[in-house]
Design a protein around this motif. Sequence first.
Motif, PDB file in Angstrom:
ATOM      1  N   THR A 186       0.850  -1.183   0.000  1.00 41.40           N
ATOM      2  CA  THR A 186       0.000   0.000   0.000  1.00 41.40           C
ATOM      3  C   THR A 186       0.891   1.240   0.000  1.00 41.40           C
ATOM      4  OG1 THR A 186      -1.772  -1.138   1.195  1.00 41.40           O
ATOM      5  CG2 THR A 186      -1.787   1.269   1.253  1.00 41.40           C
ATOM      6  N   ALA A 187       0.490   2.231  -0.784  1.00 41.83           N
ATOM      7  CA  ALA A 187       1.227   3.497  -0.847  1.00 41.83           C
ATOM      8  C   ALA A 187       0.295   4.650  -0.496  1.00 41.83           C
ATOM      9  CB  ALA A 187       1.818   3.703  -2.239  1.00 41.83           C
ATOM     10  N   TRP A 188       0.784   5.533   0.349  1.00 41.37           N
ATOM     11  CA  TRP A 188       0.076   6.762   0.698  1.00 41.37           C
ATOM     12  C   TRP A 188       0.863   7.928   0.111  1.00 41.37           C
ATOM     13  CZ3 TRP A 188       0.736   2.605   3.841  1.00 41.37           C
ATOM     14  CH2 TRP A 188      -0.403   2.041   4.420  1.00 41.37           C
ATOM     15  N   ILE A 189       0.233   8.677  -0.785  1.00 42.54           N
ATOM     16  CA  ILE A 189       0.903   9.761  -1.505  1.00 42.54           C
ATOM     17  C   ILE A 189       0.267  11.095  -1.117  1.00 42.54           C
ATOM     18  CG2 ILE A 189       1.396  10.754  -3.773  1.00 42.54           C
ATOM     19  CD1 ILE A 189       1.184   7.871  -4.898  1.00 42.54           C
ATOM     20  N   GLU A 282       5.577  13.985 -13.599  1.00 41.01           N
ATOM     21  CA  GLU A 282       4.681  15.145 -13.507  1.00 41.01           C
ATOM     22  C   GLU A 282       5.306  16.289 -12.729  1.00 41.01           C
ATOM     23  OE1 GLU A 282       1.981  15.678 -15.072  1.00 41.01           O
ATOM     24  OE2 GLU A 282       1.853  13.680 -15.992  1.00 41.01           O
ATOM     25  N   GLU A 283       6.622  16.175 -12.464  1.00 43.78           N
ATOM     26  CA  GLU A 283       7.359  17.210 -11.739  1.00 43.78           C
ATOM     27  C   GLU A 283       6.657  17.556 -10.430  1.00 43.78           C
ATOM     28  OE1 GLU A 283       7.817  20.422 -14.484  1.00 43.78           O
ATOM     29  OE2 GLU A 283       9.351  19.387 -15.662  1.00 43.78           O
ATOM     30  N   ALA A 284       6.213  16.531  -9.745  1.00 44.81           N
ATOM     31  CA  ALA A 284       5.434  16.714  -8.524  1.00 44.81           C
ATOM     32  C   ALA A 284       6.335  16.941  -7.319  1.00 44.81           C
ATOM     33  CB  ALA A 284       4.562  15.481  -8.288  1.00 44.81           C
ATOM     34  N   ARG A 285       5.842  17.787  -6.413  1.00 46.08           N
ATOM     35  CA  ARG A 285       6.432  17.866  -5.075  1.00 46.08           C
ATOM     36  C   ARG A 285       5.568  16.979  -4.186  1.00 46.08           C
ATOM     37  NH1 ARG A 285       5.664  22.539  -2.647  1.00 46.08           N
ATOM     38  NH2 ARG A 285       4.174  23.385  -4.164  1.00 46.08           N
ATOM     39  N   TYR A 286       6.169  15.984  -3.584  1.00 43.76           N
ATOM     40  CA  TYR A 286       5.336  14.978  -2.929  1.00 43.76           C
ATOM     41  C   TYR A 286       6.069  14.311  -1.782  1.00 43.76           C
ATOM     42  CZ  TYR A 286       8.174  11.495  -5.394  1.00 43.76           C
ATOM     43  OH  TYR A 286       9.223  10.721  -5.845  1.00 43.76           O
ATOM     44  N   GLU A 287       5.296  13.642  -0.962  1.00 42.82           N
ATOM     45  CA  GLU A 287       5.790  12.703   0.032  1.00 42.82           C
ATOM     46  C   GLU A 287       5.067  11.380  -0.203  1.00 42.82           C
ATOM     47  OE1 GLU A 287       4.979  14.313   3.859  1.00 42.82           O
ATOM     48  OE2 GLU A 287       6.609  15.800   3.770  1.00 42.82           O
ATOM     49  N   MET A 288       5.760  10.280   0.011  1.00 46.09           N
ATOM     50  CA  MET A 288       5.136   8.971  -0.185  1.00 46.09           C
ATOM     51  C   MET A 288       5.604   8.011   0.899  1.00 46.09           C
ATOM     52  SD  MET A 288       4.893   6.498  -3.551  1.00 46.09           S
ATOM     53  CE  MET A 288       6.652   6.125  -3.649  1.00 46.09           C
ATOM     54  N   ARG A 289       4.646   7.304   1.459  1.00 45.48           N
ATOM     55  CA  ARG A 289       4.945   6.239   2.427  1.00 45.48           C
ATOM     56  C   ARG A 289       4.439   4.925   1.856  1.00 45.48           C
ATOM     57  NH1 ARG A 289       2.013   4.069   6.863  1.00 45.48           N
ATOM     58  NH2 ARG A 289       0.389   5.660   6.630  1.00 45.48           N
ATOM     59  N   VAL A 290       5.264   3.886   1.935  1.00 45.62           N
ATOM     60  CA  VAL A 290       4.917   2.582   1.377  1.00 45.62           C
ATOM     61  C   VAL A 290       5.060   1.521   2.455  1.00 45.62           C
ATOM     62  CG1 VAL A 290       5.529   0.823  -0.328  1.00 45.62           C
ATOM     63  CG2 VAL A 290       5.625   3.231  -0.952  1.00 45.62           C
ATOM     64  N   GLU A 291       4.080   0.634   2.530  1.00 46.10           N
ATOM     65  CA  GLU A 291       4.160  -0.536   3.406  1.00 46.10           C
ATOM     66  C   GLU A 291       3.873  -1.780   2.581  1.00 46.10           C
ATOM     67  OE1 GLU A 291       1.680  -0.304   6.827  1.00 46.10           O
ATOM     68  OE2 GLU A 291       2.700   1.464   7.658  1.00 46.10           O
ATOM     69  N   CYS A 292       4.711  -2.773   2.735  1.00 47.17           N
ATOM     70  CA  CYS A 292       4.520  -4.059   2.056  1.00 47.17           C
ATOM     71  C   CYS A 292       4.174  -5.099   3.112  1.00 47.17           C
ATOM     72  CB  CYS A 292       5.777  -4.465   1.290  1.00 47.17           C
ATOM     73  SG  CYS A 292       5.637  -6.082   0.482  1.00 47.17           S
ATOM     74  N   SER A 293       2.997  -5.697   3.010  1.00 48.71           N
ATOM     75  CA  SER A 293       2.597  -6.722   3.975  1.00 48.71           C
ATOM     76  C   SER A 293       3.123  -8.101   3.594  1.00 48.71           C
ATOM     77  CB  SER A 293       1.077  -6.771   4.107  1.00 48.71           C
ATOM     78  OG  SER A 293       0.472  -7.097   2.868  1.00 48.71           O
TER      79      SER A 293
END
Length: 378
Positions: A186-189, A282-293
């Motif tokens: 799951t990724a939270w962007i 897309e030249e985005a400014r972003y933060e992303m958190r990823v969890e792999c179960s």
Amino acid sequence: MRNTPTDPLPLAQALIRCPSVTPADAGALGVLEAALRPLGFTCHRLRFGEIENLYARRGSTGPHLCFAGHTDVVPPGPAEGWRDDPFSGAVRDGVLYGRGACDMKGGIAAFVAGLTDYLAANPDAPGSISLLITGDEEGPARDGTVKVLDWMAGRGEIPDMALVGEPTSRVKLGDIVKVGRRGSMTAWITLFGTQGHSAYPQRADNPIHRLVRVLHRLTAQPIDTGSQFFEATTLQVTGFDVGNAANNVIPGEARAMLNIRFNDLHTSASLTEMLHAALRAEEARYEMRVECSGESFLTQPGPFVDALRRAVLRATGAEPALDTGGGTSDARFIARHCPVAELGAVGSTMHKADECVPVAELRDLAGLYRMVIEEAFA
């Protein structure tokens, strides 16, 4: 040697009558331990955090077959969905009802019954049989199977092969043997823009538009078309939120949540990089958190899978299909240590109200598990 097979029904009922909704044990492991000790098993109750687990083993030499399962269950839901108390273990018209009847207290009882008959016929059988039973499969799965495996590894007790008793059969008993599972991540962007008045978009940077383009990049084309044993990888957008109550304000950020179920063509690391690439494009400014179960895994056809196929053929007269579909299971942890496969009851009622298993199927499963043990040690 017994003339009649051991009936798994009484043990299944006793287990169902323990309301062991994760993380509660409610006495379920004690019921199982009481059934295993007279068979010559040495039992270890292992507590990690608030989770109770049980590891029981008979024998000290190889080969070592481990049966893995769980006594925790999901909540029963609204009472009006059940004709009986979900923890009563009621039998009506030849069907056992109760939370866990299918997933998977019935399977545990069937294995113990089949094991009992195997040991009665083979009291001096070589090798070792163990059971790894957790109370944390339906929950976060942090203090259950993975912790017990670490404990086993520290004692040199990792098995040569493992059978997980999840209800994997699709239509009739034994029609499916799961030899792998897809990975799940799951990724939270959070994508950042510049807040502004919607009448003056040139003075703002709308993060919603940019995030929509990112999601289009990720969903417009299939990630792959599948592999030899796995179906295609899927990416689903499972959440989208901007937290904006005003219709004339361009928000400063937008958020999305994604779930990816992936096959053996990928790893969580490679898919994380795919997400970063789409955001960078897309030249985005972003933060992303990823969890792999769990990463995807596959037990290649070989001696253990062949033993399972022979057992199913003996018990049902038909060859099982080898499958990798469905969600995740604790097999993903065991696969790091030894060959593992899953074989159990028909899973059509798991997690439903009036969860149930026909008593005849439960007894047939006990016979099938006995044959699995015989073939594994042949």
